[in-house]
Enzyme design. Structure first.
Site, PDB file in Angstrom:
ATOM      1  N   GLU A   1       0.847  -1.209   0.000  1.00 32.41           N
ATOM      2  CA  GLU A   1       0.000   0.000   0.000  1.00 32.41           C
ATOM      3  C   GLU A   1       0.881   1.258   0.000  1.00 32.41           C
ATOM      4  O   GLU A   1       0.603   2.236  -0.704  1.00 32.41           O
ATOM      5  CB  GLU A   1      -0.941  -0.013   1.213  1.00 32.41           C
ATOM      6  CG  GLU A   1      -1.947  -1.142   1.126  1.00 32.41           C
ATOM      7  CD  GLU A   1      -2.918  -1.188   2.287  1.00 32.41           C
ATOM      8  OE1 GLU A   1      -2.464  -1.190   3.456  1.00 32.41           O
ATOM      9  OE2 GLU A   1      -4.138  -1.217   2.036  1.00 32.41           O
TER      10      GLU A   1
ATOM     11  N   GLU B   1      -2.866 -10.362   3.764  1.00 35.75           N
ATOM     12  CA  GLU B   1      -3.942 -10.082   4.720  1.00 35.75           C
ATOM     13  C   GLU B   1      -4.932 -11.240   4.837  1.00 35.75           C
ATOM     14  O   GLU B   1      -5.363 -11.617   5.924  1.00 35.75           O
ATOM     15  CB  GLU B   1      -4.706  -8.807   4.314  1.00 35.75           C
ATOM     16  CG  GLU B   1      -4.000  -7.503   4.644  1.00 35.75           C
ATOM     17  CD  GLU B   1      -3.026  -7.047   3.551  1.00 35.75           C
ATOM     18  OE1 GLU B   1      -2.655  -7.866   2.696  1.00 35.75           O
ATOM     19  OE2 GLU B   1      -2.639  -5.867   3.576  1.00 35.75           O
TER      20      GLU B   1
END
Ligand code: 1HE
Length: 271
Positions: free
Chosen positions: A125, A145
């Protein structure tokens, strides 16, 4: 290297390290290699402070790099586990991540990420908020994740999906798929794959820093903003930005050089 000017000198960074050269190129290093540069709340705060100070300091380009063999292991999972956060607390934390990454992407200063090792989860990110990503042979990209019982919270659903497309991002999250090498470039995770990502990032930073700052400001803020608009509004905004940028007095010397034949011609093989 020059001494840091006032807004940068008073940043008091612990998890990041900052230098500035005499061309206005800042090198911002993730500096928690013992924790694989995992992003704890303090580091996110430092990113916000640094990227807030850069425009005021007249920085012309930023190289974002990391100490140690890995770029960034994402969210500090140990801090997150220990803090046992409430939904509201994590929601707020995500907004801090967004503040940091939005300052990078929309701040108007070219940010070039020199990648290596793990660029995973929140580390991807972070990297995806840079304008240019340079990978080397050790670099790998993943969104772990899914397997950790988590979800992206630092803007991946926007930026990573933008880079690789929705289907690939969903696959990465569901299956833990890892991209590296030429394939990572092919799918859009990096624009360059080189032997030495730091040397290439510096070369690119020097090239971008030679552009006029107002032009870079438009490239590194307007395009991202326009992607959030309808096509009709984006076209109108583009014309407005071009009206300002393309008539800037500083561009006249470059235009004159082209007109009188002394300016560079764009030909392949010039680098
Ligand atoms: C960490 C972290 C971390 C390392 N948070 N402390 N991110 C992940 O799922 C990646 C998690 N990390 C890893 O898979 C591996 O650590 C690496 C592949 C990146 C590196 O492996 P390695 O063998 O070199 O190092 P290590 O032995 O696993 O870790 C070294 C130390 O770094 C160790 O600390 P120590 O005190 O025991 O020495 C690790 O605990 C620490 N460390 N990674 C905290 N991530 C806004 S939402 C975003 C959602 C996410 O980002 S999810 C996280 C995805």
């Amino acid at each position: 290297m020059t001494d840091l000017p006032p807004p940068l000198a008073s940043l008091s960074l612990a998890n990041l390290a900052l230098t500035l050269d005499d061309r206005g190129i800042a090198t911002l290093s993730l500096n928690r290699p013992q924790k694989r540069n995992a992003l704890d709340a303090a580091t996110v705060g430092e990113l916000i402070r640094a990227f807030t100070a850069f425009p005021e300091a007249g920085v012309r380009a930023v190289i974002l790099r990391a100490e140690g063999p890995h770029f960034c292991a994402g969210l500090d999972l140990v801090e997150h586990h220990g803090a046992d956060r409430s939904p509201a607390e994590f929601w707020q934390l995500c907004l801090r991540w967004h503040e940091a990454f939005n300052r990078m992407e929309y701040g108007g200063i070219p940010v070039i990420a020199a990648l290596k090792g793990a660029v995973v989860g929140g580390g991807l990110e972070l990297a995806s908020a840079a304008h240019i990503r340079v990978a080397d042979a050790s670099t790998y990209f993943a969104l772990p994740e899914g397997s950790r019982g988590l979800f992206t919270g630092g803007g991946a659903t926007i930026r990573v999906a933008d880079l690789v497309g929705k289907a690939r991002m969903i696959d990465m999250m569901l299956t833990g798929r890892i991209y590296r090498g030429a394939e990572a470039v092919e799918v859009g995770l990096a624009q360059y794959l080189v032997e030495d990502s730091e040397a290439k990032a510096r070369e690119l930073a020097e090239a971008t820093a030679a552009n006029l700052p107002l032009t870079n400001f438009a490239i590194c803020s307007a395009i991202s903003h326009m992607q959030n608009m309808s096509a009709l509004d984006a076209a109108y905004a583009e014309a407005t930005v071009a009206g300002i940028v393309n008539t800037q007095p500083d561009a006249r010397a470059r235009l004159k050089a082209f007109a009188d034949g002394t300016g560079p011609r764009i030909k392949p093989g010039q680098g």
